[in-house]
Scaffold this motif. Structure first.
Motif, PDB file in Angstrom:
ATOM      1  N   ALA A 345      66.945  19.066  62.916  1.00  0.00           N
ATOM      2  CA  ALA A 345      65.939  19.670  64.049  1.00  0.00           C
ATOM      3  C   ALA A 345      64.640  19.135  63.371  1.00  0.00           C
ATOM      4  O   ALA A 345      64.711  18.944  62.203  1.00  0.00           O
ATOM      5  N   SER A 346      63.508  19.569  63.990  1.00  0.00           N
ATOM      6  CA  SER A 346      62.290  19.310  63.446  1.00  0.00           C
ATOM      7  C   SER A 346      61.812  20.543  62.528  1.00  0.00           C
ATOM      8  O   SER A 346      60.963  21.150  63.094  1.00  0.00           O
ATOM      9  N   CYS A 347      62.691  21.208  61.759  1.00  0.00           N
ATOM     10  CA  CYS A 347      62.384  22.430  61.228  1.00  0.00           C
ATOM     11  C   CYS A 347      61.875  22.175  59.851  1.00  0.00           C
ATOM     12  O   CYS A 347      60.710  22.693  59.783  1.00  0.00           O
ATOM     13  N   GLY A 348      62.718  21.810  58.907  1.00  0.00           N
ATOM     14  CA  GLY A 348      61.958  21.583  57.625  1.00  0.00           C
ATOM     15  C   GLY A 348      61.862  22.895  56.642  1.00  0.00           C
ATOM     16  O   GLY A 348      61.629  22.442  55.704  1.00  0.00           O
ATOM     17  N   ALA A 349      62.643  23.851  57.190  1.00  0.00           N
ATOM     18  CA  ALA A 349      62.984  24.914  56.112  1.00  0.00           C
ATOM     19  C   ALA A 349      64.013  24.382  55.180  1.00  0.00           C
ATOM     20  O   ALA A 349      64.731  23.657  55.577  1.00  0.00           O
ATOM     21  N   VAL A 350      64.104  25.009  53.960  1.00  0.00           N
ATOM     22  CA  VAL A 350      65.153  24.484  52.972  1.00  0.00           C
ATOM     23  C   VAL A 350      65.432  25.811  52.253  1.00  0.00           C
ATOM     24  O   VAL A 350      64.860  26.528  52.005  1.00  0.00           O
ATOM     25  N   ASN A 351      66.852  25.664  51.946  1.00  0.00           N
ATOM     26  CA  ASN A 351      67.542  26.483  50.880  1.00  0.00           C
ATOM     27  C   ASN A 351      67.939  25.904  49.736  1.00  0.00           C
ATOM     28  O   ASN A 351      68.701  26.511  48.637  1.00  0.00           O
ATOM     29  N   ALA A 352      67.740  24.568  49.546  1.00  0.00           N
ATOM     30  CA  ALA A 352      67.700  23.973  48.214  1.00  0.00           C
ATOM     31  C   ALA A 352      66.845  22.942  48.349  1.00  0.00           C
ATOM     32  O   ALA A 352      66.263  22.533  49.252  1.00  0.00           O
ATOM     33  N   MET A 353      66.740  22.108  47.064  1.00  0.00           N
ATOM     34  CA  MET A 353      65.670  21.141  46.802  1.00  0.00           C
ATOM     35  C   MET A 353      66.131  19.624  47.234  1.00  0.00           C
ATOM     36  O   MET A 353      67.161  19.428  46.193  1.00  0.00           O
ATOM     37  N   HIS A 354      65.873  19.090  48.225  1.00  0.00           N
ATOM     38  CA  HIS A 354      66.338  17.900  48.461  1.00  0.00           C
ATOM     39  C   HIS A 354      66.182  16.739  47.493  1.00  0.00           C
ATOM     40  O   HIS A 354      67.096  15.691  47.435  1.00  0.00           O
ATOM     41  N   ASP A 355      65.058  16.963  46.534  1.00  0.00           N
ATOM     42  CA  ASP A 355      65.055  15.898  45.429  1.00  0.00           C
ATOM     43  C   ASP A 355      65.982  16.016  44.414  1.00  0.00           C
ATOM     44  O   ASP A 355      66.091  14.988  43.958  1.00  0.00           O
ATOM     45  N   SER A 356      66.828  17.064  44.392  1.00  0.00           N
ATOM     46  CA  SER A 356      67.730  17.274  43.380  1.00  0.00           C
ATOM     47  C   SER A 356      69.004  17.045  44.102  1.00  0.00           C
ATOM     48  O   SER A 356      70.320  17.110  43.235  1.00  0.00           O
ATOM     49  N   PHE A 357      69.190  16.541  45.471  1.00  0.00           N
ATOM     50  CA  PHE A 357      70.475  16.216  45.730  1.00  0.00           C
ATOM     51  C   PHE A 357      71.009  14.753  45.074  1.00  0.00           C
ATOM     52  O   PHE A 357      70.046  14.156  44.630  1.00  0.00           O
ATOM     53  N   THR A 358      72.098  14.469  45.250  1.00  0.00           N
ATOM     54  CA  THR A 358      72.367  13.274  44.879  1.00  0.00           C
ATOM     55  C   THR A 358      71.757  12.114  45.656  1.00  0.00           C
ATOM     56  O   THR A 358      71.474  12.538  47.043  1.00  0.00           O
ATOM     57  N   ALA A 359      71.757  10.897  45.378  1.00  0.00           N
ATOM     58  CA  ALA A 359      71.079   9.889  46.042  1.00  0.00           C
ATOM     59  C   ALA A 359      71.410   9.617  47.514  1.00  0.00           C
ATOM     60  O   ALA A 359      70.682   9.659  48.463  1.00  0.00           O
ATOM     61  N   LEU A 360      73.027   9.627  47.918  1.00  0.00           N
ATOM     62  CA  LEU A 360      73.480   9.543  49.254  1.00  0.00           C
ATOM     63  C   LEU A 360      73.332  10.952  49.941  1.00  0.00           C
ATOM     64  O   LEU A 360      73.159  10.941  51.082  1.00  0.00           O
ATOM     65  N   GLY A 361      73.432  11.919  49.280  1.00  0.00           N
ATOM     66  CA  GLY A 361      73.052  13.225  49.734  1.00  0.00           C
ATOM     67  C   GLY A 361      71.837  13.427  50.385  1.00  0.00           C
ATOM     68  O   GLY A 361      71.601  14.242  51.247  1.00  0.00           O
ATOM     69  N   GLY A 362      70.939  12.917  49.567  1.00  0.00           N
ATOM     70  CA  GLY A 362      69.613  13.161  49.978  1.00  0.00           C
ATOM     71  C   GLY A 362      69.174  12.094  50.877  1.00  0.00           C
ATOM     72  O   GLY A 362      68.137  12.128  51.618  1.00  0.00           O
ATOM     73  N   MET A 363      69.943  11.153  51.221  1.00  0.00           N
ATOM     74  CA  MET A 363      69.415  10.015  52.219  1.00  0.00           C
ATOM     75  C   MET A 363      69.897  10.456  53.679  1.00  0.00           C
ATOM     76  O   MET A 363      69.232  10.035  54.225  1.00  0.00           O
ATOM     77  N   ILE A 364      70.914  11.177  53.762  1.00  0.00           N
ATOM     78  CA  ILE A 364      71.132  11.725  55.168  1.00  0.00           C
ATOM     79  C   ILE A 364      69.982  12.336  55.605  1.00  0.00           C
ATOM     80  O   ILE A 364      69.628  12.115  56.983  1.00  0.00           O
ATOM     81  N   PRO A 365      69.474  13.401  55.096  1.00  0.00           N
ATOM     82  CA  PRO A 365      68.377  14.129  55.615  1.00  0.00           C
ATOM     83  C   PRO A 365      67.184  13.381  55.824  1.00  0.00           C
ATOM     84  O   PRO A 365      66.569  13.619  56.964  1.00  0.00           O
ATOM     85  N   LEU A 366      67.045  12.238  55.236  1.00  0.00           N
ATOM     86  CA  LEU A 366      66.089  11.225  55.411  1.00  0.00           C
ATOM     87  C   LEU A 366      66.329  10.526  56.481  1.00  0.00           C
ATOM     88  O   LEU A 366      65.565  10.288  57.607  1.00  0.00           O
ATOM     89  N   PHE A 367      67.595   9.904  56.720  1.00  0.00           N
ATOM     90  CA  PHE A 367      67.975   9.174  57.773  1.00  0.00           C
ATOM     91  C   PHE A 367      67.827  10.065  59.066  1.00  0.00           C
ATOM     92  O   PHE A 367      67.693   9.501  60.146  1.00  0.00           O
ATOM     93  N   ASN A 368      68.300  11.539  59.242  1.00  0.00           N
ATOM     94  CA  ASN A 368      68.163  11.947  60.199  1.00  0.00           C
ATOM     95  C   ASN A 368      66.904  12.172  60.849  1.00  0.00           C
ATOM     96  O   ASN A 368      66.632  12.014  62.112  1.00  0.00           O
TER      97      ASN A 368
END
Length: 567
Positions: A345-368
């Motif tokens: 969704a075009s929300c952007g609220a976070v309960n965790a820091m996406h910068d600290s996700f693993t590389a592939l874990g952070g890639m999915i939010p980016l690709f979304n």
């Protein structure tokens, strides 16, 4: 990955699907301008607004007039918010005595909240007064969300109506959506959040004594009311810098679950509303099925990557998944699910820091976000973005069956396809263009905390988030500079309104067309084949467009990680 984690994910999906029709029915009543039970109380308010403003809610508008009114309304709101932020230091409702916000940050923030992005280059509690939060920002949370839903209604009318130039009345749509949908739901959610421990006060600071005997200042404010519309309107702008990882914004596992449902519930309901509007609810269920396939795939990939953890840490004897940057109250599964929900969704609220996700874990939010947030999407923006892909998919299907493409009884011709391509092309052109510029100029390279692929991902994520009107930050990027505030502000405006105008032009073009009944030669747009085609078109377009940039960023970062190198 655990049983409890999968139970949370599947329970979330199950409740969401159960809410699709009830929410869709309410939205359909607003779409048609029907009377609702709330009209007994709020009907006089609606009529009073029309009387004071001189608006005739029954006067229909063509797509050009609808677009002009929408653009002028949002431009005036942006200027108003800019003025409030600049004058913050001399306005009331400022218990902390905060100074006025600087010009480049005010510019960025005013555009951000106007565009339903809510990108924040600042710490909310240390930068914005209570008045700025309520008058400058929360009002935008309502009106930018209502704008998105109104635009979805306009596109629905384009598909549903026959041989007319009218697609509705912008002011009537905005008023009904705000009064009968967003406002009552937010009142209920605000009461729930207050009962759960979220502050709702005009006090600025409370002084307390810690267990060690020291004095501590705890910042408070009208948090619960902003939290309600922040999630429901897929805005995402947090009262506090830590956003939904802050216990005053998100105190319990139950509030965390309700917040995720709030982000998706209107977007899910709009899919059913679309099917009802075009006279075939199976059309809406087909769209929702395609969305949920993409959502479940993204959630599975993110949860797997975060549960697997970092092999470098495993080699050091640190067992378990990746807890870096996670909110320990909720754990890996809830944080992974939240990250996919907020970027689908075009929300952007976070309960965790996406910068600290693993590389592939952070890639999915980016690709979304790079897909245009069409997986459920923001309030209104998701469904009309998805329908742009549907126009391209039915065009491809029409080529396969050898006849003019048709979708829900409307012929899709060259004009609609060109406009859809124009709207869809806005994201990659702006995201990749601004990312490339910022990766070579000194002011852009001064922003990332990390070097190499991870630093590139920080820049790519920022512009993806801005153009997709998401607002979540990868973290690690110093964005509160004249360069990034200015360029990200321009990116947010382009990402919002350069897509809307072609979409409204499509609505106007479709509304003027005759209805074409389905025949034996028509491509079916309600079955599994159509759902698969939709998913395939979205993934192919997204993959072909963004795979090179993802290869330079998170994919390269992942390859470095499995080789034992850390950014």
């Amino acid at each position: 990955m655990t049983f409890q984690g999968w139970f949370l994910i599947l329970a979330f999906i199950g409740i969401l699907l159960a809410l699709a029709k009830p929410v869709g029915l309410w939205l359909f009543a607003l779409y048609e301008g029907r009377r609702t039970p709330l009209h007994i109380v709020l009907g006089p308010v609606e009529r009073g607004f029309y009387a004071l403003s001189g608006i005739d809610p029954n006067e229909e508008q063509g797509w050009r007039r609808y677009a002009v009114h929408m653009l002028l309304f949002n431009a005036i709101l942006m200027a108003f918010t800019y003025a409030v932020l600049r004058l913050q230091g001399v306005l009331p409702g400022n218990p902390q005595g905060l100074a006025g916000v600087g010009e480049h940050l005010s510019f960025n923030t005013a555009i951000s909240f106007t565009a339903n992005t809510n990108w924040q280059s600042y710490g909310g509690e240390s930068t914005m007064s209570n008045l700025s939060q309520m008058l400058g920002l929360t009002i935008h949370n309502f009106l930018s969300a209502a704008t998105g839903i109104a635009l979805a209604f306009a596109l629905f009318r384009g598909f549903a109506r026959r041989e007319t130039k009218a697609i509705g009345n912008f002011w009537a749509d905005m008023t009904r959506i705000t009064l009968y949908l967003l406002l009552p739901l937010c009142v209920a959610l605000t009461i729930f959040y207050i009962a759960s421990g979220v502050p709702q006060t005009l006090a600025g600071v409370v002084e307390v004594q810690t267990l060690e005997g020291a004095r501590q200042s705890i910042l408070l404010g009208p948090v619960a009311s902003q939290e309600a519309i922040k999630m429901l309107g897929t805005n995402g702008g947090g009262f506090f810098n830590a956003n939904s990882a802050h216990p005053f914004e998100n105190p319990t596992a139950l509030t965390n679950f309700i917040q995720m449902l709030s982000i998706f519930v209107i977007g899910v309901g709009l899919t059913w509303t679309f099917g009802k509007a075009v006279g075939n609810t199976r059309q809406g269920w087909a769209i929702l099925s395609a969305m949920m396939i993409l959502f479940l795939a993204g959630t599975t990939a993110t949860y797997w990557a975060e549960a697997a953890g970092n092999p470098v840490l495993h080699s050091l004897g640190v067992a378990g998944g990746n807890m870096e940057g996670k909110e320990v109250r909720f754990g890996i599964a809830a944080s992974a699910l939240f990250s996919v929900v907020t970027t689908a969704a075009s929300c952007g609220a976070v309960n965790a820091m996406h910068d600290s996700f693993t590389a592939l874990g952070g890639m999915i939010p980016l690709f979304n976000m790079q897909l245009g947030e069409v997986v459920i999407g923001g309030v209104g923006a998701g469904i009309y973005g998805f329908l742009l892909f549907a126009v391209l998919a039915v065009f491809v299907a029409g080529l396969m069956v050898g006849r003019t493409p048709e979708y829900v009884g409307k012929k899709i011709e060259a004009r609609e396809v060109k406009l859809a391509v124009l709207a869809i092309a806005v994201l990659p052109l702006t995201i990749l263009g601004f990312t490339a510029l910022s990766s070579v100029v000194g002011q852009g390279l001064a922003g990332p905390l990390n070097k190499g692929p991870h630093g590139f991902s920080e820049i790519l994520y920022a512009f993806t988030s801005a153009v997709a009107n998401n607002g979540s930050a990868f973290a690690g990027l110093t964005a509160n500079t004249p360069y990034y505030n200015g360029l990200l502000g321009v990116a947010m405006w382009i990402g919002r309104f350069f897509i809307i105008v072609p979409m409204l032009a499509i609505a106007g073009s479709l509304a003027a067309k005759k209805y074409t009944p389905e025949s034996a030669g028509s491509f079916p747009t309600t079955g599994g084949l159509w759902v698969g085609l939709l998913v395939g078109i979205i993934l192919i377009l997204g993959g072909l467009t963004f795979l090179p940039s993802l290869a330079l960023g998170p994919i390269a970062d992942h390859l470095m990680m499995i080789r034992g190198q850390l950014s």
